[in-house]
Design a protein around this motif. Structure first.
Motif, PDB file in Angstrom:
ATOM      1  N   SER A   1       0.818  -1.219   0.000  1.00 48.44           N
ATOM      2  CA  SER A   1       0.000   0.000   0.000  1.00 48.44           C
ATOM      3  C   SER A   1       0.847   1.263   0.000  1.00 48.44           C
ATOM      4  CB  SER A   1      -0.927   0.013   1.225  1.00 48.44           C
ATOM      5  OG  SER A   1      -0.172  -0.015   2.429  1.00 48.44           O
ATOM      6  N   CYS A   2       2.160   1.119  -0.081  1.00 41.48           N
ATOM      7  CA  CYS A   2       3.067   2.273  -0.019  1.00 41.48           C
ATOM      8  C   CYS A   2       3.049   3.048  -1.340  1.00 41.48           C
ATOM      9  CB  CYS A   2       4.489   1.807   0.287  1.00 41.48           C
ATOM     10  SG  CYS A   2       5.705   3.148   0.293  1.00 41.48           S
ATOM     11  N   ARG A   3       3.000   4.368  -1.224  1.00 41.96           N
ATOM     12  CA  ARG A   3       3.182   5.250  -2.383  1.00 41.96           C
ATOM     13  C   ARG A   3       4.466   6.039  -2.137  1.00 41.96           C
ATOM     14  NH1 ARG A   3       0.762   7.537  -6.759  1.00 41.96           N
ATOM     15  NH2 ARG A   3       1.056   9.774  -7.136  1.00 41.96           N
ATOM     16  N   PRO A   4       5.564   5.649  -2.778  1.00 42.32           N
ATOM     17  CA  PRO A   4       6.857   6.288  -2.517  1.00 42.32           C
ATOM     18  C   PRO A   4       6.880   7.764  -2.914  1.00 42.32           C
ATOM     19  CG  PRO A   4       7.117   4.220  -3.724  1.00 42.32           C
ATOM     20  CD  PRO A   4       5.667   4.582  -3.786  1.00 42.32           C
ATOM     21  N   GLU A   5       7.962   8.426  -2.546  1.00 42.23           N
ATOM     22  CA  GLU A   5       8.148   9.825  -2.903  1.00 42.23           C
ATOM     23  C   GLU A   5       8.192   9.989  -4.423  1.00 42.23           C
ATOM     24  OE1 GLU A   5      10.194   9.013   1.030  1.00 42.23           O
ATOM     25  OE2 GLU A   5       9.944   8.031  -0.902  1.00 42.23           O
TER      26      GLU A   5
END
Length: 249
Positions: free
Chosen positions: A226-230
């Motif tokens: 579920s991570c949305r990186p920079e």
């Protein structure tokens, strides 16, 4: 998508699994593209890390599909974990407590047949290979048959020492090192080896992935999917995905 099979390989702690996951997420962001992400490492089961809240008794296992006598599409589908946000992204790997002795050993011929089966039911197959793939038929077959091998370097001396030690093993033409795509991956804030010098030592650098604090945090919490990186990281992983999947000019 001319490249259907992509293997990810590099030294220990180089971010192989994280990169494979982020690459799979990027490519599967197009809903009409079916992606399968295969975790070949038997020493560290990855599915419990990606799905920490799943009942371990219900978590499927790659070993069951590989051990099936007939080995068909239904075996693959019943052994795959699905990301609830993306129905077009399937995960195959080992479960909690499993290791190299949990299932019967397979030969490289069966391993290749299994990879061919996966390739026939998806648009893009990504294989996360262990650092030391020798002696593992599935990883060896994945490295030899890949359309591209993403070769991960970190800006540290030990990373270059690793590939130097592996070069005699992969010198034979069957490993198709001409299809290796070199990527520089910063997995830590602490850079011990200058990035500029790392680029020179790599000779060819197809993409450079910056350090992502969000990935570090979400991976530690078991929320990598579920991570949305920079933005800077997303731009770099997007560039790599396009390089691997778009037709050459």
């Amino acid at each position: 998508m001319p490249l259907r099979r992509i293997s990810v390989w590099g030294p220990p702690c180089s971010g192989k699994t994280t990169l494979a996951v982020e690459l799979a997420k990027e490519i599967s962001s197009a809903p009409d593209i079916q992606v399968i992400l295969l975790f070949a490492d038997r020493s560290v089961p990855v599915l419990p890390v990606l799905f920490p809240r799943a009942d371990e008794r219900e978590l499927p296992s790659l070993g069951a599909a590989l051990s099936s006598i007939d080995m068909d599409v239904s075996d693959v589908m019943s052994s795959a974990a699905v990301c609830s946000e993306r129905a077009n992204l399937l995960f195959l790997g080992y479960g909690t407590g499993e290791n190299a002795f949990s299932y019967p050993e397979i030969g490289e011929g069966r391993a290749k047949a299994f990879l061919d089966l996966l390739g026939s039911i998806c648009d893009c197959l990504i294989i996360d290979c262990p650092s030391l793939f020798q002696g593992d038929p599935l990883s060896s077959a994945a490295m030899k048959s890949a359309d591209a091998v993403v070769r991960i370097y970190t800006p540290e001396m030990r990373s270059f020492c690793f590939f130097e030690s592996q070069s005699p093993i992969t010198a034979d033409g069957e490993w198709r090192t001409d299809r290796h795509v070199r990527v520089l991956n910063s997995v830590s804030r602490d850079i011990f080896f200058p990035v500029e010098e790392s680029r020179r030592n790599m000779k060819e650098c197809a993409a450079e992935l910056p350090y992502s604090g969000r990935i570090k945090q979400f991976a530690s919490d078991g929320r990598l999917l579920s991570c949305r990186p920079e933005r800077k990281y997303r731009g770099a992983i997007g560039k790599l995905a396009r390089l691997l999947t778009e037709s050459p000019e």
